[in-house]
Design a protein around this motif. Structure first.
Motif, PDB file in Angstrom:
ATOM      1  N   VAL A   1       8.705   2.577  -9.976  1.00  0.00           N
ATOM      2  CA  VAL A   1       7.335   3.015 -10.262  1.00  0.00           C
ATOM      3  C   VAL A   1       7.264   4.537 -10.163  1.00  0.00           C
ATOM      4  O   VAL A   1       8.007   5.141  -9.398  1.00  0.00           O
ATOM      5  CB  VAL A   1       6.312   2.374  -9.291  1.00  0.00           C
ATOM      6  N   PRO A   2       6.399   5.162 -10.961  1.00  0.00           N
ATOM      7  CA  PRO A   2       6.415   6.625 -11.039  1.00  0.00           C
ATOM      8  C   PRO A   2       5.827   7.338  -9.815  1.00  0.00           C
ATOM      9  O   PRO A   2       6.065   8.520  -9.635  1.00  0.00           O
ATOM     10  CB  PRO A   2       5.563   6.918 -12.281  1.00  0.00           C
ATOM     11  N   TRP A   3       5.074   6.645  -8.953  1.00  0.00           N
ATOM     12  CA  TRP A   3       4.427   7.372  -7.852  1.00  0.00           C
ATOM     13  C   TRP A   3       5.232   7.345  -6.561  1.00  0.00           C
ATOM     14  O   TRP A   3       4.848   7.933  -5.571  1.00  0.00           O
ATOM     15  CB  TRP A   3       3.027   6.791  -7.589  1.00  0.00           C
ATOM     16  N   CYS A   4       6.354   6.669  -6.569  1.00  0.00           N
ATOM     17  CA  CYS A   4       7.044   6.450  -5.307  1.00  0.00           C
ATOM     18  C   CYS A   4       8.497   6.096  -5.584  1.00  0.00           C
ATOM     19  O   CYS A   4       8.816   5.594  -6.654  1.00  0.00           O
ATOM     20  CB  CYS A   4       6.360   5.284  -4.608  1.00  0.00           C
ATOM     21  N   ASP A   5       9.371   6.357  -4.614  1.00  0.00           N
ATOM     22  CA  ASP A   5      10.728   5.853  -4.806  1.00  0.00           C
ATOM     23  C   ASP A   5      11.182   5.036  -3.609  1.00  0.00           C
ATOM     24  O   ASP A   5      10.761   5.267  -2.482  1.00  0.00           O
ATOM     25  CB  ASP A   5      11.713   6.991  -5.119  1.00  0.00           C
ATOM     26  N   GLY A   6      12.013   4.078  -3.889  1.00  0.00           N
ATOM     27  CA  GLY A   6      12.581   3.243  -2.831  1.00  0.00           C
ATOM     28  C   GLY A   6      11.531   2.502  -2.040  1.00  0.00           C
ATOM     29  O   GLY A   6      10.521   2.066  -2.561  1.00  0.00           O
TER      30      GLY A   6
ATOM     31  N   THR B   1       3.405   8.087  -1.177  1.00  0.00           N
ATOM     32  CA  THR B   1       3.662   8.425  -2.576  1.00  0.00           C
ATOM     33  C   THR B   1       4.387   9.766  -2.618  1.00  0.00           C
ATOM     34  O   THR B   1       4.275  10.581  -1.701  1.00  0.00           O
ATOM     35  CB  THR B   1       2.352   8.555  -3.370  1.00  0.00           C
ATOM     36  N   THR B   2       5.123   9.967  -3.693  1.00  0.00           N
ATOM     37  CA  THR B   2       5.900  11.191  -3.826  1.00  0.00           C
ATOM     38  C   THR B   2       4.986  12.421  -3.754  1.00  0.00           C
ATOM     39  O   THR B   2       5.306  13.407  -3.094  1.00  0.00           O
ATOM     40  CB  THR B   2       6.657  11.180  -5.167  1.00  0.00           C
ATOM     41  N   THR B   3       3.843  12.349  -4.409  1.00  0.00           N
ATOM     42  CA  THR B   3       2.910  13.475  -4.397  1.00  0.00           C
ATOM     43  C   THR B   3       2.446  13.786  -2.983  1.00  0.00           C
ATOM     44  O   THR B   3       2.354  14.947  -2.597  1.00  0.00           O
ATOM     45  CB  THR B   3       1.687  13.166  -5.275  1.00  0.00           C
TER      46      THR B   3
ATOM     47  N   ARG C   1       0.840  -1.200   0.000  1.00  0.00           N
ATOM     48  CA  ARG C   1       0.000   0.000   0.000  1.00  0.00           C
ATOM     49  C   ARG C   1       0.872   1.246   0.000  1.00  0.00           C
ATOM     50  O   ARG C   1       1.894   1.309   0.681  1.00  0.00           O
ATOM     51  CB  ARG C   1      -0.909   0.020   1.232  1.00  0.00           C
ATOM     52  N   PHE C   2       0.470   2.219  -0.785  1.00  0.00           N
ATOM     53  CA  PHE C   2       1.199   3.485  -0.853  1.00  0.00           C
ATOM     54  C   PHE C   2       0.213   4.604  -0.550  1.00  0.00           C
ATOM     55  O   PHE C   2      -0.798   4.745  -1.243  1.00  0.00           O
ATOM     56  CB  PHE C   2       1.767   3.697  -2.260  1.00  0.00           C
ATOM     57  N   GLU C   3       0.502   5.390   0.456  1.00  0.00           N
ATOM     58  CA  GLU C   3      -0.467   6.411   0.850  1.00  0.00           C
ATOM     59  C   GLU C   3      -0.440   7.597  -0.104  1.00  0.00           C
ATOM     60  O   GLU C   3       0.614   8.138  -0.448  1.00  0.00           O
ATOM     61  CB  GLU C   3      -0.186   6.878   2.282  1.00  0.00           C
ATOM     62  N   PHE C   4      -1.634   7.990  -0.544  1.00  0.00           N
ATOM     63  CA  PHE C   4      -1.772   9.117  -1.458  1.00  0.00           C
ATOM     64  C   PHE C   4      -2.454  10.278  -0.725  1.00  0.00           C
ATOM     65  O   PHE C   4      -2.847  10.151   0.433  1.00  0.00           O
ATOM     66  CB  PHE C   4      -2.598   8.667  -2.683  1.00  0.00           C
ATOM     67  N   VAL C   5      -2.595  11.416  -1.392  1.00  0.00           N
ATOM     68  CA  VAL C   5      -3.222  12.599  -0.784  1.00  0.00           C
ATOM     69  C   VAL C   5      -4.657  12.269  -0.362  1.00  0.00           C
ATOM     70  O   VAL C   5      -5.429  11.764  -1.171  1.00  0.00           O
ATOM     71  CB  VAL C   5      -3.243  13.769  -1.795  1.00  0.00           C
ATOM     72  N   PRO C   6      -5.027  12.540   0.887  1.00  0.00           N
ATOM     73  CA  PRO C   6      -6.383  12.208   1.343  1.00  0.00           C
ATOM     74  C   PRO C   6      -7.448  13.049   0.628  1.00  0.00           C
ATOM     75  O   PRO C   6      -7.184  14.161   0.185  1.00  0.00           O
ATOM     76  CB  PRO C   6      -6.348  12.526   2.836  1.00  0.00           C
ATOM     77  N   LEU C   7      -8.624  12.448   0.519  1.00  0.00           N
ATOM     78  CA  LEU C   7      -9.707  13.107  -0.201  1.00  0.00           C
ATOM     79  C   LEU C   7     -10.883  13.300   0.759  1.00  0.00           C
ATOM     80  O   LEU C   7     -11.405  12.324   1.283  1.00  0.00           O
ATOM     81  CB  LEU C   7     -10.120  12.197  -1.368  1.00  0.00           C
ATOM     82  N   TRP C   8     -11.282  14.543   1.013  1.00  0.00           N
ATOM     83  CA  TRP C   8     -12.426  14.826   1.905  1.00  0.00           C
ATOM     84  C   TRP C   8     -12.299  14.095   3.241  1.00  0.00           C
ATOM     85  O   TRP C   8     -13.257  13.464   3.714  1.00  0.00           O
ATOM     86  CB  TRP C   8     -13.741  14.412   1.226  1.00  0.00           C
ATOM     87  N   GLY C   9     -11.123  14.108   3.808  1.00  0.00           N
ATOM     88  CA  GLY C   9     -10.945  13.450   5.098  1.00  0.00           C
ATOM     89  C   GLY C   9     -10.915  11.931   5.021  1.00  0.00           C
ATOM     90  O   GLY C   9     -11.001  11.251   6.031  1.00  0.00           O
ATOM     91  N   ILE C  10     -10.836  11.427   3.797  1.00  0.00           N
ATOM     92  CA  ILE C  10     -10.762   9.976   3.628  1.00  0.00           C
ATOM     93  C   ILE C  10      -9.330   9.625   3.216  1.00  0.00           C
ATOM     94  O   ILE C  10      -8.790  10.219   2.291  1.00  0.00           O
ATOM     95  CB  ILE C  10     -11.725   9.506   2.507  1.00  0.00           C
ATOM     96  N   ALA C  11      -8.725   8.689   3.939  1.00  0.00           N
ATOM     97  CA  ALA C  11      -7.378   8.269   3.568  1.00  0.00           C
ATOM     98  C   ALA C  11      -7.431   7.499   2.252  1.00  0.00           C
ATOM     99  O   ALA C  11      -8.362   6.729   2.009  1.00  0.00           O
ATOM    100  CB  ALA C  11      -6.788   7.391   4.666  1.00  0.00           C
ATOM    101  N   VAL C  12      -6.441   7.749   1.390  1.00  0.00           N
ATOM    102  CA  VAL C  12      -6.421   7.089   0.081  1.00  0.00           C
ATOM    103  C   VAL C  12      -5.116   6.320  -0.085  1.00  0.00           C
ATOM    104  O   VAL C  12      -4.034   6.869   0.156  1.00  0.00           O
ATOM    105  CB  VAL C  12      -6.561   8.121  -1.065  1.00  0.00           C
ATOM    106  N   TYR C  13      -5.233   5.054  -0.448  1.00  0.00           N
ATOM    107  CA  TYR C  13      -4.035   4.232  -0.676  1.00  0.00           C
ATOM    108  C   TYR C  13      -4.055   3.656  -2.078  1.00  0.00           C
ATOM    109  O   TYR C  13      -5.106   3.247  -2.578  1.00  0.00           O
ATOM    110  CB  TYR C  13      -3.984   3.064   0.312  1.00  0.00           C
TER     111      TYR C  13
END
Ligand SMILES: [Zn+2]
Length: 417
Positions: A95-100, A105-107, A63-75
């Motif tokens: 992979v383009p969204w993450c390193d190592g 996620t990078t974003t 799982r890679f954590e992404f920017v949360p949306l409306w208080g909802i965690a996004v993976y």
């Protein structure tokens, strides 16, 4: 509209697509997982060398954590492939969204780092329900990316100063760029020795050091030494603020000693609560302080005389020609040396010793504005004072670069913060 559509709009990958999105049951906070899949014809890239390589096997889903949306965690959920690379051996794909091995996620890291410019690290961690460590690592990542991608060309003027980051004489040396069109923190390093500043010049490089035109600093000897050695061609200006600060310190010493003496000899404690009315400039005094000062003027006190000497010295900064300023400086020093007020005599001696560097203020012809280094240094202190969780020199350095370094950021297709 589906979540997939939004994701494709804000973060689109060439060789990967978004699959199903689902709610995670019994998660602590509302959580969505989004499946990520490699395109059927997309071949994996070796994380060692960045080349397309044949696949080897597939690891378990991560799982890679992404920017949360409306208080909802996004993976994002994805099973990494491994490649068989002739150059690097068996390696995990890039992979383009993450390193190592990062779980964020990078974003998302840039998102957290972006907020960390406005709030303290602890507040960011609270607001986005993540750990202080995650915020710290995100800022660290943003800083190292920024440092690697910033430009150091065209720097003409720098200012050197120090801040105390911990009791017991623990200092950081800070170097700022103070050009008219670009003011930022260039470098921060532990201690305030000659060696510390030499490390800055090493980072800047020989050529760029040789093209500096102005260097501004206080009278701290180790700095003077390093500057003379590495940027001898630049006009070295002693900062006006620091010179006046030295004088204020002397006045304070005179006042403290005199107050003690008066008390011991059984006089009226006229100097009580007089500190600020002696140190502040006339135009900055409050009504009460002004009254106090006029009271004090009736006594023939060393404190009052020291203050008058400083007021007199303010005229120094109004000269236009170095020769006239030099003459005034000499006269002022002579008068002060006759004053029998020891701390003020020390100031006069210091000024005489640094005469040439002080006069460079006039030779710079207004290229250095008064208090510019001090202004930046005050911002640095403010940054430091905010709660950063733990106080190591390294964490403070990172916070300072982040706030004051004016560091570049990569371009994103969507602005998340
Ligand atoms: Zn490779």
């Amino acid at each position: 509209m589906q979540l997939k559509t939004i994701l494709n709009r804000v973060e689109n990958f060439k060789s990967f697509v978004y699959g199903k999105a689902r709610w995670v049951d019994d998660a602590e906070v509302p959580t969505i997982e989004v499946q990520v899949e490699a395109r059927r014809n997309g071949r994996p890239i070796c994380s060692g060398c960045g080349e397309v390589r044949p696949g080897y096997d597939r690891l378990a889903e991560r799982r890679f954590e992404f920017v949360p949306l409306w208080g909802i965690a996004v993976y994002f959920v994805y099973a990494m492939r491994r490649v068989e690379c002739p150059a690097c051996g068996v390696k995990v794909e890039e992979v383009p969204w993450c390193d190592g091995k990062n779980q964020l996620t990078t974003t998302y890291r840039w998102f957290l780092a972006g907020w960390a410019k406005r709030l303290s690290w602890q507040e960011v961690a609270c607001a986005f329900r993540t750990s202080w460590q995650n915020v710290f690592r995100s800022v660290k990542h943003a800083v190292s990316w920024g440092l690697a991608h910033r430009s150091l060309e065209g720097i003409e003027a720098i200012g050197v100063d120090e801040i105390q980051w911990h009791r017991g004489h623990k200092y950081l040396t800070l170097v700022y760029q103070i050009d008219e069109d670009c003011r930022r923190l260039l470098w921060a390093g532990k201690d305030r020795t000659t060696k510390t500043l030499l490390r800055f010049f090493r980072m800047l490089g020989k050529e760029r050091s040789a093209s500096l035109r102005f260097v501004c600093s206080d009278m701290w000897k180790p700095y003077l030494k390093a500057i003379a050695k590495k940027a001898g061609q630049a006009l070295h200006v002693l900062d006006r603020f620091h010179i006046m600060a030295k004088m204020n310190k002397a006045i304070d010493e005179v006042r403290a000693a005199e107050a003690k003496r008066l008390e011991r000899d059984g006089y009226e404690p006229v100097l009580k609560h007089s500190r600020w009315c002696l140190l502040k400039r006339k135009e900055n005094l409050t009504e009460k302080q002004a009254v106090k000062l006029s009271e004090l003027l009736q006594y023939n006190l060393q404190s009052v005389r020291s203050r008058l000497m400083r007021e007199d010295f303010q005229r120094f900064w109004e000269y236009c020609y170095p020769a006239c300023a030099a003459k005034f400086l000499e006269q002022w020093c002579t008068r002060t040396m006759r004053s029998k007020i020891e701390p003020m005599k020390q100031v006069a001696k210091t000024l005489r010793r640094h005469r040439e560097l002080i006069l460079n203020w006039f030779r710079a012809e207004g290229a250095i504005s008064a208090g510019i280094v001090e202004g930046l240094n005050n911002k640095a202190k403010l940054t430091m004072r905010k709660a950063y969780g733990f106080r190591t020199a390294k964490a403070i350095e990172i916070a300072l670069y982040h706030q004051l370094g004016d560091l570049p950021e990569p371009e994103f297709t969507h602005e998340f913060w």
